[in-house]
Enzyme design. Structure first.
Site, mmCIF file in Angstrom:
data_model
loop_
_atom_site.group_PDB
_atom_site.id
_atom_site.type_symbol
_atom_site.label_atom_id
_atom_site.label_comp_id
_atom_site.label_asym_id
_atom_site.label_seq_id
_atom_site.Cartn_x
_atom_site.Cartn_y
_atom_site.Cartn_z
ATOM 1 N N HIS A 1 31.911 83.920 48.695
ATOM 2 C CA HIS A 1 31.474 82.683 49.339
ATOM 3 C C HIS A 1 30.973 83.011 50.745
ATOM 4 C CE1 HIS A 1 31.003 78.690 50.518
ATOM 5 N NE2 HIS A 1 32.232 78.217 50.408
ATOM 6 N N GLU B 1 33.479 69.772 40.552
ATOM 7 C CA GLU B 1 32.026 69.916 40.473
ATOM 8 C C GLU B 1 31.565 69.909 39.019
ATOM 9 O OE1 GLU B 1 30.399 73.396 42.306
ATOM 10 O OE2 GLU B 1 28.337 72.720 42.032
ATOM 11 N N LYS C 1 28.492 83.035 43.040
ATOM 12 C CA LYS C 1 29.572 83.482 43.931
ATOM 13 C C LYS C 1 30.462 84.538 43.276
ATOM 14 C CE LYS C 1 29.887 79.570 47.116
ATOM 15 N NZ LYS C 1 28.945 78.547 46.618
ATOM 16 N N HIS D 1 27.928 75.108 43.334
ATOM 17 C CA HIS D 1 28.617 75.540 44.538
ATOM 18 C C HIS D 1 29.855 76.359 44.149
ATOM 19 C CE1 HIS D 1 30.029 75.396 48.662
ATOM 20 N NE2 HIS D 1 31.196 74.948 48.258
ATOM 21 N N PHE E 1 34.205 71.994 53.748
ATOM 22 C CA PHE E 1 35.364 71.376 54.388
ATOM 23 C C PHE E 1 34.872 70.216 55.258
ATOM 24 C CE2 PHE E 1 38.618 75.146 54.576
ATOM 25 C CZ PHE E 1 38.656 75.160 53.197
ATOM 26 N N CYS F 1 30.516 74.825 54.766
ATOM 27 C CA CYS F 1 29.866 75.585 53.701
ATOM 28 C C CYS F 1 28.634 74.891 53.137
ATOM 29 C CB CYS F 1 30.895 75.892 52.613
ATOM 30 S SG CYS F 1 32.328 76.709 53.353
HETATM 31 C C1 LIG Z 1 25.640 69.997 41.693
HETATM 32 O O1 LIG Z 1 24.580 69.613 40.880
HETATM 33 C C2 LIG Z 1 24.949 68.995 39.713
HETATM 34 C C3 LIG Z 1 23.757 68.800 38.847
HETATM 35 O O2 LIG Z 1 22.872 67.902 39.355
HETATM 36 C C4 LIG Z 1 25.672 67.715 40.047
HETATM 37 O O3 LIG Z 1 26.019 66.999 38.887
HETATM 38 C C5 LIG Z 1 26.891 68.062 40.840
HETATM 39 O O4 LIG Z 1 27.561 66.898 41.206
HETATM 40 C C6 LIG Z 1 26.517 68.880 42.040
HETATM 41 N N1 LIG Z 1 27.685 69.378 42.690
HETATM 42 C C7 LIG Z 1 27.764 69.415 43.984
HETATM 43 C C8 LIG Z 1 29.023 69.983 44.530
HETATM 44 O O5 LIG Z 1 26.886 68.989 44.706
HETATM 45 C C1 LIG Z 2 32.175 67.622 48.471
HETATM 46 O O1 LIG Z 2 32.655 68.446 49.456
HETATM 47 C C2 LIG Z 2 34.004 68.807 49.289
HETATM 48 C C3 LIG Z 2 34.446 69.468 50.555
HETATM 49 O O2 LIG Z 2 35.178 70.603 50.408
HETATM 50 C C4 LIG Z 2 34.079 69.670 48.079
HETATM 51 O O3 LIG Z 2 35.336 70.271 47.937
HETATM 52 C C5 LIG Z 2 33.788 68.793 46.937
HETATM 53 O O4 LIG Z 2 33.757 69.543 45.745
HETATM 54 C C6 LIG Z 2 32.475 68.090 47.087
HETATM 55 N N1 LIG Z 2 32.460 66.966 46.243
HETATM 56 C C7 LIG Z 2 32.319 67.041 44.961
HETATM 57 C C8 LIG Z 2 32.310 65.739 44.252
HETATM 58 O O5 LIG Z 2 32.159 68.065 44.378
#
Ligand SMILES: *C1O[C@H](CO)[C@@H](O)[C@H](O)[C@H]1NC(C)=O
Ligand SMILES: *[C@@H]1O[C@H](CO)[C@@H](O)[C@H](O)[C@H]1NC(C)=O
Ligand SMILES: *[C@@H]1O[C@H](CO)[C@@H](O)[C@H](O)[C@H]1NC(C)=O
Length: 449
Positions: free
Chosen positions: A373, A331, A368, A320, A434, A179
């Site tokens: 998704h 996240e 989403k 995401h 994933f 994804c």
């Molecule tokens: C998405 O962006 C935010 C803001 O910069 C960040 O803090 C977060 O870790 C990010 N999440 C992913 C899944 O990349």
């Molecule tokens: C990074 O990728 C994983 C894979 O599924 C996702 O679930 C995860 O939210 C991401 N990492 C972070 C810190 O968000």
């Protein structure tokens, strides 16, 4: 302001989503708060009834074409190509054509063709064709295996068809990182331009694999929503207390990326600049994120550092967030850590200064809720939403966010239900997949010269 000498701007956009075919149709419906999620029970394939999740985001087939926001394959590909390519490659052909038209870019000399490339992938590809081929082989043997089976199976085939159609002889590349595919494709393509491998790249992701078989797989992995079968439009609800899994969607997104001077020389319309791109791995689990979101935090930090800005400069984050409790929470926490604690050297005050924010000042939404998704296409489609949010000064809403998760970390502005007006100079878009792979792109609306 940023370190790279060759700068990359966005000059064209193309979209196909469950809200419609074309940028205009999708964007206006997204801002209006419409949903593209419907029941699978009206589909011709009765096997959908056997799977516990009965909702999905289908692209609307019809004869109306892009004018009506409908998917009319003959508008984009010949009958013969439609049969040879499969749905995901046909989607890719359409979004690339849309983006090139929007950019008013035609590679009409050998020199231009050699400096133009493609970076487009898919997470899953033509799964249904593979499934049908396997059944056919099992029942009828060798003679019933289609000679098109292998080319239809390959995830780089859409990129190949695009390069053949337009004569692009620069890098022809495909990313497949579940994804995160669409975002990695755009980020990697921008690096090809920065590094001098190309002056123009078309980049994005495409996905069209909704079937009883694929839904069964995601249902067995306990990833998809099963609680909203009689109210499909309510099924995808990022950050909402009642969320219970993602809703599978199909579609595609492509952008035209261009070296800044190249775009200026031909007087192209410029949507914004790619000022940062970060990638990271979770090194944790194949489907679950680490609870505090360390992987995504790393990728966000790299993107921001590269852009040479502070977290406080980020006016909007397209999350995401897929509408799963675990993923949304990780996240959300990563975003809070980034925005409230800063990038390490910024906290120390040595880097552009550090401005203390309140959580309520962090503007995040997940689109989403409206489209589900789109797997390998998600990162490309959401990058385009982020570009449009900057262009129009509007935060797209998080659909179905009626009751925000009450846990104490969920105190940001998630743009519930209704779009909000907001001047956006810098934005981030996140993707993860994933395998534990994450990426973030940082975009700037204004291009300083
Ligand atoms: C998405 O962006 C935010 C803001 O910069 C960040 O803090 C977060 O870790 C990010 N999440 C992913 C899944 O990349
Ligand atoms: C990074 O990728 C994983 C894979 O599924 C996702 O679930 C995860 O939210 C991401 N990492 C972070 C810190 O968000
Ligand atoms: C988020 O939006 C609010 C209101 O529109 C604004 O006051 C705030 O500065 C924004 N946050 C950031 C970090 O730009």
């Amino acid at each position: 302001m940023h370190s790279m000498s060759r700068r990359v701007v966005i000059t064209g956009l193309g979209l196909i989503t469950p809200l419609g075919v074309g940028v205009k149709q999708t964007w206006s419906r997204l801002i209006a708060g419409d949903s593209g999620i419907i029941s699978t029970l009206n589909q011709p394939d009765k096997a959908f009834e056997t799977v516990p999740t009965k909702v999905a985001g289908f692209v609307k087939d019809g004869l109306g074409g892009i004018e009506k926001g409908e998917w009319t394959p003959s508008e984009w590909v010949s009958k013969n190509d439609e049969r040879r390519m499969g749905r995901y490659s046909c989607f890719a052909m359409s979004v690339v054509e849309q983006a090139l038209r929007d950019a008013e870019f035609v590679a009409d000399t050998d020199a231009l063709k050699q400096r133009t490339g493609v970076c487009l992938g898919s997470g899953i590809g033509n799964l249904d064709d593979t499934f049908e081929s396997a059944l056919s082989f099992d029942k009828f043997g060798y003679k019933k295996v289609s000679p098109l089976m292998v080319p239809k199976l390959l995830l780089n085939m859409a990129a190949g068809y695009i390069s053949i159609k337009y004569g692009f002889q620069g890098p022809v590349h495909s990313v497949t990182t579940a994804c995160t595919t669409g975002l990695h494709a755009i980020g990697d393509a921008s690096r090809f331009i920065q590094f001098g491998d190309a002056d123009v790249m078309v980049a994005g992701g495409s996905e069209a694999c909704i079937s009883p078989f694929s839904l069964a797989g995601f249902a067995r992995a306990k990833s998809v929503a099963t609680e909203f079968n009689d109210n499909p439009a309510a099924a995808s609800r990022p950050f909402d207390i009642a969320r219970n899994g993602f809703v599978m969607g199909e579609g595609a997104g492509a952008v035209v990326l261009e070296e800044l001077q190249h775009a200026l020389d031909r007087g192209a319309k410029i949507y914004g600049e790619v000022v940062g791109y970060g990638l990271s791995g979770d090194a944790h689990h194949i489907t679950a994120p680490p609870p505090r979101g360390d992987g995504i935090l790393l990728s966000m930090k790299s993107a921001i550092r590269q852009a040479g800005i502070r977290p406080a400069d980020i006016d909007y984050i397209n999350a995401h967030a897929t509408s799963t409790s675990q993923g949304d929470a990780a996240e959300n926490l990563a975003i809070r850590r980034l925005m409230l604690e800063g990038v390490d050297d910024q906290v120390a005050g040595e880097y552009n200064g550090f401005k203390k924010l309140e959580a309520s000042e962090i503007n995040i939404s997940s689109t989403k809720g409206a489209i589900g998704h789109l797997l390998g296409a998600a990162g490309a489609v959401e990058t385009i939403f982020t570009v449009l949010a900057m262009r129009d000064g509007i935060l797209p809403p998080t659909a179905n966010l009626e009751n925000i998760d009450p846990s104490p970390d969920f105190t940001c502005n998630y743009v519930p239900l209704k779009a909000q007006k907001r001047d956006i100079a810098y934005a981030l878009s996140n993707s993860s997949g994933f395998g534990g792979t994450n990426a973030t792109i940082c975009l700037a609306r204004d291009v300083s010269l």
